[in-house]
Write a protein that holds these residues in place. Structure first.
Motif, mmCIF file in Angstrom:
data_model
loop_
_atom_site.group_PDB
_atom_site.id
_atom_site.type_symbol
_atom_site.label_atom_id
_atom_site.label_comp_id
_atom_site.label_asym_id
_atom_site.label_seq_id
_atom_site.Cartn_x
_atom_site.Cartn_y
_atom_site.Cartn_z
ATOM 1 N N TRP A 9 -22.288 8.642 -25.388
ATOM 2 C CA TRP A 9 -22.383 9.694 -26.397
ATOM 3 C C TRP A 9 -22.570 9.026 -27.762
ATOM 4 C CZ3 TRP A 9 -17.763 13.583 -27.417
ATOM 5 C CH2 TRP A 9 -18.196 14.597 -28.292
ATOM 6 N N ILE A 10 -23.650 9.380 -28.451
ATOM 7 C CA ILE A 10 -23.979 8.767 -29.741
ATOM 8 C C ILE A 10 -23.977 9.822 -30.831
ATOM 9 C CG2 ILE A 10 -25.663 7.396 -31.021
ATOM 10 C CD1 ILE A 10 -26.917 6.613 -28.312
ATOM 11 N N THR A 11 -23.182 9.630 -31.869
ATOM 12 C CA THR A 11 -23.248 10.515 -33.034
ATOM 13 C C THR A 11 -24.201 9.899 -34.066
ATOM 14 O OG1 THR A 11 -21.406 9.514 -34.270
ATOM 15 C CG2 THR A 11 -20.849 11.196 -32.623
ATOM 16 N N GLY A 12 -24.657 10.734 -34.983
ATOM 17 C CA GLY A 12 -25.630 10.250 -35.969
ATOM 18 C C GLY A 12 -26.906 9.771 -35.312
ATOM 19 N N ALA A 13 -27.314 10.481 -34.245
ATOM 20 C CA ALA A 13 -28.423 10.012 -33.407
ATOM 21 C C ALA A 13 -29.787 10.515 -33.858
ATOM 22 C CB ALA A 13 -28.186 10.420 -31.954
ATOM 23 N N SER A 14 -29.853 11.251 -34.960
ATOM 24 C CA SER A 14 -31.124 11.846 -35.369
ATOM 25 C C SER A 14 -32.008 10.907 -36.181
ATOM 26 C CB SER A 14 -30.871 13.128 -36.177
ATOM 27 O OG SER A 14 -30.117 12.840 -37.346
ATOM 28 N N SER A 15 -31.445 9.791 -36.648
ATOM 29 C CA SER A 15 -32.231 8.874 -37.481
ATOM 30 C C SER A 15 -31.569 7.500 -37.512
ATOM 31 C CB SER A 15 -32.357 9.419 -38.911
ATOM 32 O OG SER A 15 -31.075 9.505 -39.522
ATOM 33 N N GLY A 16 -32.267 6.545 -38.133
ATOM 34 C CA GLY A 16 -31.695 5.227 -38.390
ATOM 35 C C GLY A 16 -31.190 4.503 -37.167
ATOM 36 N N ILE A 17 -30.002 3.930 -37.286
ATOM 37 C CA ILE A 17 -29.401 3.149 -36.208
ATOM 38 C C ILE A 17 -29.217 3.997 -34.951
ATOM 39 C CG2 ILE A 17 -27.281 1.991 -35.477
ATOM 40 C CD1 ILE A 17 -27.030 0.925 -38.361
ATOM 41 N N GLY A 18 -28.731 5.221 -35.111
ATOM 42 C CA GLY A 18 -28.487 6.082 -33.963
ATOM 43 C C GLY A 18 -29.751 6.388 -33.182
ATOM 44 N N LYS A 19 -30.829 6.684 -33.891
ATOM 45 C CA LYS A 19 -32.110 6.961 -33.244
ATOM 46 C C LYS A 19 -32.616 5.742 -32.481
ATOM 47 C CE LYS A 19 -36.941 8.044 -34.427
ATOM 48 N NZ LYS A 19 -37.859 8.401 -35.547
ATOM 49 N N SER A 20 -32.625 4.596 -33.130
ATOM 50 C CA SER A 20 -33.101 3.368 -32.491
ATOM 51 C C SER A 20 -32.231 2.995 -31.299
ATOM 52 C CB SER A 20 -33.123 2.228 -33.514
ATOM 53 O OG SER A 20 -33.600 1.038 -32.940
ATOM 54 N N LEU A 21 -30.918 3.198 -31.425
ATOM 55 C CA LEU A 21 -30.001 2.885 -30.329
ATOM 56 C C LEU A 21 -30.278 3.779 -29.129
ATOM 57 C CD1 LEU A 21 -27.485 1.325 -29.336
ATOM 58 C CD2 LEU A 21 -26.094 3.169 -30.307
ATOM 59 N N ALA A 22 -30.495 5.060 -29.376
ATOM 60 C CA ALA A 22 -30.769 5.990 -28.278
ATOM 61 C C ALA A 22 -32.025 5.582 -27.520
ATOM 62 C CB ALA A 22 -30.910 7.407 -28.822
ATOM 63 N N ILE A 23 -33.074 5.257 -28.244
ATOM 64 C CA ILE A 23 -34.338 4.867 -27.608
ATOM 65 C C ILE A 23 -34.156 3.586 -26.801
ATOM 66 C CG2 ILE A 23 -36.702 4.108 -28.065
ATOM 67 C CD1 ILE A 23 -36.613 5.988 -30.556
ATOM 68 N N ALA A 24 -33.412 2.624 -27.371
ATOM 69 C CA ALA A 24 -33.188 1.356 -26.671
ATOM 70 C C ALA A 24 -32.336 1.554 -25.416
ATOM 71 C CB ALA A 24 -32.522 0.352 -27.606
ATOM 72 N N LEU A 25 -31.284 2.362 -25.513
ATOM 73 C CA LEU A 25 -30.407 2.578 -24.356
ATOM 74 C C LEU A 25 -31.078 3.389 -23.266
ATOM 75 C CD1 LEU A 25 -26.966 3.311 -26.084
ATOM 76 C CD2 LEU A 25 -27.597 1.269 -24.789
ATOM 77 N N SER A 26 -32.080 4.185 -23.628
ATOM 78 C CA SER A 26 -32.770 4.998 -22.623
ATOM 79 C C SER A 26 -33.544 4.137 -21.628
ATOM 80 C CB SER A 26 -33.718 5.993 -23.302
ATOM 81 O OG SER A 26 -34.868 5.351 -23.834
ATOM 82 N N LYS A 27 -33.718 2.869 -21.949
ATOM 83 C CA LYS A 27 -34.408 1.950 -21.037
ATOM 84 C C LYS A 27 -33.470 1.423 -19.950
ATOM 85 C CE LYS A 27 -37.513 0.676 -24.795
ATOM 86 N NZ LYS A 27 -37.914 -0.360 -25.770
ATOM 87 N N TYR A 28 -32.168 1.712 -20.122
ATOM 88 C CA TYR A 28 -31.200 1.368 -19.089
ATOM 89 C C TYR A 28 -31.036 2.584 -18.167
ATOM 90 C CZ TYR A 28 -29.825 -2.629 -22.001
ATOM 91 O OH TYR A 28 -29.824 -3.794 -22.736
ATOM 92 N N ASP A 29 -30.425 2.375 -17.030
ATOM 93 C CA ASP A 29 -30.179 3.469 -16.089
ATOM 94 C C ASP A 29 -28.865 4.154 -16.479
ATOM 95 O OD1 ASP A 29 -30.220 5.207 -13.977
ATOM 96 O OD2 ASP A 29 -29.502 3.740 -12.508
ATOM 97 N N CYS A 30 -28.910 4.878 -17.605
ATOM 98 C CA CYS A 30 -27.700 5.544 -18.076
ATOM 99 C C CYS A 30 -28.050 6.934 -18.605
ATOM 100 C CB CYS A 30 -26.998 4.711 -19.146
ATOM 101 S SG CYS A 30 -27.985 4.402 -20.624
ATOM 102 N N LYS A 31 -27.009 7.757 -18.808
ATOM 103 C CA LYS A 31 -27.165 9.089 -19.372
ATOM 104 C C LYS A 31 -26.790 9.038 -20.851
ATOM 105 C CE LYS A 31 -27.537 10.849 -15.111
ATOM 106 N NZ LYS A 31 -28.779 11.404 -14.551
ATOM 107 N N LEU A 32 -27.495 9.821 -21.654
ATOM 108 C CA LEU A 32 -27.233 9.832 -23.096
ATOM 109 C C LEU A 32 -26.936 11.240 -23.592
ATOM 110 C CD1 LEU A 32 -30.114 7.502 -24.401
ATOM 111 C CD2 LEU A 32 -27.728 6.865 -23.934
ATOM 112 N N ILE A 33 -25.951 11.343 -24.466
ATOM 113 C CA ILE A 33 -25.664 12.577 -25.188
ATOM 114 C C ILE A 33 -25.884 12.277 -26.663
ATOM 115 C CG2 ILE A 33 -23.949 14.353 -25.723
ATOM 116 C CD1 ILE A 33 -22.511 13.484 -23.110
ATOM 117 N N LEU A 34 -26.796 13.004 -27.287
ATOM 118 C CA LEU A 34 -27.154 12.737 -28.684
ATOM 119 C C LEU A 34 -26.615 13.828 -29.589
ATOM 120 C CD1 LEU A 34 -30.898 11.663 -28.220
ATOM 121 C CD2 LEU A 34 -28.812 10.291 -27.945
ATOM 122 N N SER A 35 -25.885 13.413 -30.618
ATOM 123 C CA SER A 35 -25.286 14.369 -31.551
ATOM 124 C C SER A 35 -25.655 14.059 -32.991
ATOM 125 C CB SER A 35 -23.758 14.382 -31.411
ATOM 126 O OG SER A 35 -23.359 14.959 -30.189
ATOM 127 N N ALA A 36 -25.832 15.100 -33.754
ATOM 128 C CA ALA A 36 -26.047 15.068 -35.199
ATOM 129 C C ALA A 36 -26.143 16.534 -35.625
ATOM 130 C CB ALA A 36 -27.315 14.299 -35.570
#
Length: 263
Positions: A9-36
């Motif tokens: 679960w990532i907060t502040g995921a709409s831009s900056g570090i959070g956005k880049s982190l979400a995109i990078a983690l999506s390359k792993y076999d994991c589930k993501l919850i994005l919040s902002a």
């Protein structure tokens, strides 16, 4: 620690570090919850992820502390579990102390500190019950030493270290991990969105931020620190050594920061 099969679960995921982190983690076999707060921007980030079907959007306002318990329940029910909470959401500040309204200090504490603490406490009983969990807290080098024109921001970030050091101690027995990520200058819009003394946005980039680490480079180092379950990770260019300088000599770091003329 492997990230495969984790729900993150990532907060502040709409831009900056959070956005880049979400995109990078999506390359792993994991589930993501994005919040902002901005749902439309979160949808754009989701579309950029490798497996959008494994990404869920959960709008969240860190200023609304009373909503955090219900937000935690919603996050857990989304994919059936939460393994890692990345507390990335927050705002910055750029103004002299004499010119900064106490309302700005209060807002930084409400969002950067209390919002993060409220969300983390809402999820804590679940982590204790399942006897595992990992808090990743995006603090700052300013949570370890201070700079002029960032008094409210430094205060909030220092407070995060105090709280999460205590949480790590209390819940070591419950296998709850805490990783404090301390960025230096990273090339994002953090300076443009920083609050000035009257609460308005600064609206422009500064040279140090512009010349900071590329956000994608930063995120790869951040993921490495998460996987190693580090207690703290200092990520930046030369400025990260300020942490060690302060340990050796608070007077010397004072002089060095003064000389840098960072604004």
């Amino acid at each position: 620690m492997k990230l495969n099969n984790k729900t993150i679960w990532i907060t502040g995921a709409s831009s900056g570090i959070g956005k880049s982190l979400a995109i990078a983690l999506s390359k792993y076999d994991c589930k993501l919850i994005l919040s902002a707060r901005r749902t439309e921007e979160l949808e754009k980030v989701k579309a950029l992820c490798k497996q959008p079907n494994d990404v869920s959007i959960l709008p969240l306002d860190l200023a609304n502390n009373e909503a955090m318990t219900s937000m935690a329940h919603k996050a857990i029910s989304t994919f059936g579990k939460v393994d890692i909470l990345v507390n990335n959401g927050g705002i910055s500040q750029r103004s002299a102390i004499l010119e900064t309204s106490i309302d700005v200090d209060r807002k930084l504490m409400e969002i950067d500190y209390l919002g993060t603490v409220a969300l983390s406490k809402a999820l804590l009983p679940y982590f204790v019950e399942q006897q595992s969990g990992h808090y990743v807290v995006v603090s700052s080098l300013m949570g370890k030493f201070s700079s002029a024109y960032r008094s409210a921001y430094c205060g909030a970030k220092h407070a995060l270290h105090g709280f999460f050091d205590a949480l790590r101690l209390e819940h070591d027995k419950d296998n709850v991990k805490v990783t404090m990520i301390c960025p230096g200058f990273v090339n994002t819009n953090v300076a443009r969105n920083a609050l000035t003394g009257d609460g308005s946005k600064q609206g422009y980039q500064d040279d140090m931020t512009e010349n900071g680490l590329d956000v994608d480079v930063f995120v790869q180092k951040m993921i490495k620190a998460i996987r190693k379950e580090k207690y703290e990770a200092y990520i930046g260019k030369f400025e990260k050594f300020g942490v060690y300088v302060k340990c050796l000599s608070p007077r010397l770091i004072h002089k060095l920061v003064l000389r840098s003329k960072v604004k």
